[in-house]
Write a protein that holds these residues in place. Structure first.
Motif, PDB file in Angstrom:
ATOM      1  N   VAL A   4       6.066  10.720  -1.940  1.00 44.76           N
ATOM      2  CA  VAL A   4       5.397   9.167  -1.972  1.00 44.76           C
ATOM      3  C   VAL A   4       5.722   8.724  -0.493  1.00 44.76           C
ATOM      4  CG1 VAL A   4       5.770   6.693  -3.015  1.00 44.76           C
ATOM      5  CG2 VAL A   4       6.199   8.832  -4.301  1.00 44.76           C
ATOM      6  N   ARG A   5       4.774   7.954  -0.042  1.00 45.06           N
ATOM      7  CA  ARG A   5       5.146   7.518   1.424  1.00 45.06           C
ATOM      8  C   ARG A   5       4.498   5.997   1.284  1.00 45.06           C
ATOM      9  NH1 ARG A   5       0.623   8.667   4.696  1.00 45.06           N
ATOM     10  NH2 ARG A   5      -0.712  10.436   3.724  1.00 45.06           N
ATOM     11  N   THR A   6       5.002   4.951   2.094  1.00 50.73           N
ATOM     12  CA  THR A   6       4.299   3.702   2.461  1.00 50.73           C
ATOM     13  C   THR A   6       3.290   3.610   3.479  1.00 50.73           C
ATOM     14  OG1 THR A   6       5.934   2.738   3.578  1.00 50.73           O
ATOM     15  CG2 THR A   6       6.329   2.587   1.319  1.00 50.73           C
ATOM     16  N   ALA A   7       2.573   2.747   3.422  1.00 50.02           N
ATOM     17  CA  ALA A   7       1.523   2.653   4.506  1.00 50.02           C
ATOM     18  C   ALA A   7       1.606   1.616   5.596  1.00 50.02           C
ATOM     19  CB  ALA A   7       0.095   2.383   4.002  1.00 50.02           C
ATOM     20  N   GLY A   8       3.145   1.388   5.969  1.00 55.22           N
ATOM     21  CA  GLY A   8       3.261   0.599   6.934  1.00 55.22           C
ATOM     22  C   GLY A   8       3.817  -0.779   6.775  1.00 55.22           C
ATOM     23  N   SER A   9       3.649  -1.263   5.625  1.00 57.67           N
ATOM     24  CA  SER A   9       4.499  -2.701   5.020  1.00 57.67           C
ATOM     25  C   SER A   9       5.104  -2.314   3.855  1.00 57.67           C
ATOM     26  CB  SER A   9       3.151  -3.563   4.899  1.00 57.67           C
ATOM     27  OG  SER A   9       2.511  -2.985   3.525  1.00 57.67           O
ATOM     28  N   GLU A  26       0.743  -1.175   0.007  1.00 63.66           N
ATOM     29  CA  GLU A  26       0.121  -0.029   0.009  1.00 63.66           C
ATOM     30  C   GLU A  26       0.783   1.312  -0.081  1.00 63.66           C
ATOM     31  OE1 GLU A  26      -3.726   1.521   3.065  1.00 63.66           O
ATOM     32  OE2 GLU A  26      -2.484  -0.487   3.286  1.00 63.66           O
ATOM     33  N   LYS A  27       0.537   2.141  -0.739  1.00 60.12           N
ATOM     34  CA  LYS A  27       1.316   3.352  -0.900  1.00 60.12           C
ATOM     35  C   LYS A  27       0.566   4.589  -1.378  1.00 60.12           C
ATOM     36  CE  LYS A  27       5.619   2.916  -2.330  1.00 60.12           C
ATOM     37  NZ  LYS A  27       6.605   2.590  -3.354  1.00 60.12           N
ATOM     38  N   PHE A  28       1.137   5.646  -0.780  1.00 57.66           N
ATOM     39  CA  PHE A  28       0.212   7.077  -0.788  1.00 57.66           C
ATOM     40  C   PHE A  28       1.196   7.754  -1.668  1.00 57.66           C
ATOM     41  CE2 PHE A  28      -1.268   5.623   3.187  1.00 57.66           C
ATOM     42  CZ  PHE A  28      -2.488   6.056   3.001  1.00 57.66           C
ATOM     43  N   PHE A  29       0.662   8.420  -2.908  1.00 57.25           N
ATOM     44  CA  PHE A  29       1.438   8.959  -3.894  1.00 57.25           C
ATOM     45  C   PHE A  29       0.692  10.309  -4.090  1.00 57.25           C
ATOM     46  CE2 PHE A  29       3.524  10.321  -7.513  1.00 57.25           C
ATOM     47  CZ  PHE A  29       4.456   9.618  -7.764  1.00 57.25           C
ATOM     48  N   THR A  30       1.251  11.496  -3.627  1.00 54.97           N
ATOM     49  CA  THR A  30       0.707  12.829  -3.882  1.00 54.97           C
ATOM     50  C   THR A  30       1.475  13.539  -4.972  1.00 54.97           C
ATOM     51  OG1 THR A  30       0.227  12.643  -1.344  1.00 54.97           O
ATOM     52  CG2 THR A  30       0.158  14.840  -2.468  1.00 54.97           C
ATOM     53  N   ILE A  31       0.590  14.346  -5.726  1.00 52.66           N
ATOM     54  CA  ILE A  31       1.507  14.891  -6.810  1.00 52.66           C
ATOM     55  C   ILE A  31       0.950  16.295  -6.566  1.00 52.66           C
ATOM     56  CG2 ILE A  31       1.352  15.320  -9.283  1.00 52.66           C
ATOM     57  CD1 ILE A  31       0.745  12.359  -9.765  1.00 52.66           C
ATOM     58  N   PHE A  32       1.734  17.192  -6.901  1.00 53.14           N
ATOM     59  CA  PHE A  32       1.404  18.823  -6.863  1.00 53.14           C
ATOM     60  C   PHE A  32       1.295  19.511  -8.052  1.00 53.14           C
ATOM     61  CE2 PHE A  32       3.436  17.115  -2.954  1.00 53.14           C
ATOM     62  CZ  PHE A  32       2.226  17.510  -1.995  1.00 53.14           C
TER      63      PHE A  32
END
Length: 166
Positions: free
Chosen positions: A74-79, A14-20
């Motif tokens: 970009v950041r991961t969600a704990g795993s 699982e990953k969070f990807f934020t674009i600006f």
């Protein structure tokens, strides 16, 4: 910031990807864009940027498109997670990258430059000169020692920071 277009594909986890938005100069200045092309692509992230981004919550099989020079975080969600970036450079991307490199070199010798696109005629002249010179010195770059010398001349003392152990 990346110096190419990018399809980011998430494979596992699982990953969070934020674009600006690349037009928001409060997130990334013209100087930072040039520096990311010539020195290092990582920019300093500030939590206050978060509300101005578009966040994608990615799972295996998801992906997103990251346009050329658009800031992202970009950041991961704990795993653990596995992702793959599929990148490419269009003719226009190569042109703008070359202008950023040449502007950086000119700025390094004390000649201030406007970002690419603000002076199209000057950009065309600079691009023609830069590409002529780089074509002429391309054979010299086959030698790692000569490549280090050329990078130092063109980009400054710290241009070879990643070659220290090599």
């Amino acid at each position: 910031l990346d110096s190419e277009d990018n399809f980011f594909v998430h494979i596992h986890g699982e990953k969070f990807f934020t674009i600006f938005d690349n037009n928001d100069r409060s997130i990334v200045s013209d100087d930072e864009i040039e520096r990311s092309m010539t020195k290092h692509r990582n920019l300093k992230y500030d939590d206050s940027f978060a509300p101005r981004g578009t966040e994608f919550h990615l799972f295996a099989g998801d992906g997103c498109y990251v346009p050329y020079q658009w800031p992202h975080w970009v950041r991961t969600a704990g795993s653990f997670s596995i992702s793959m970036a599929i990148t490419w450079k269009t003719r226009e991307v190569r042109r703008v990258n070359d202008l950023h490199f040449f502007n950086s070199m000119l700025r390094g010798i004390g000649l201030p430059q406007l970002p690419p696109g603000r002076q199209p005629v000057r950009d065309a002249l600079k691009l023609a000169f830069y590409r002529t010179v780089t074509t002429a010195i391309k054979p010299l770059r086959a030698s790692l020692a000569m490549r280090r010398v050329l990078r130092r001349i063109a980009l400054g003392k710290r241009a070879n920071y990643y070659l220290k152990g090599a």
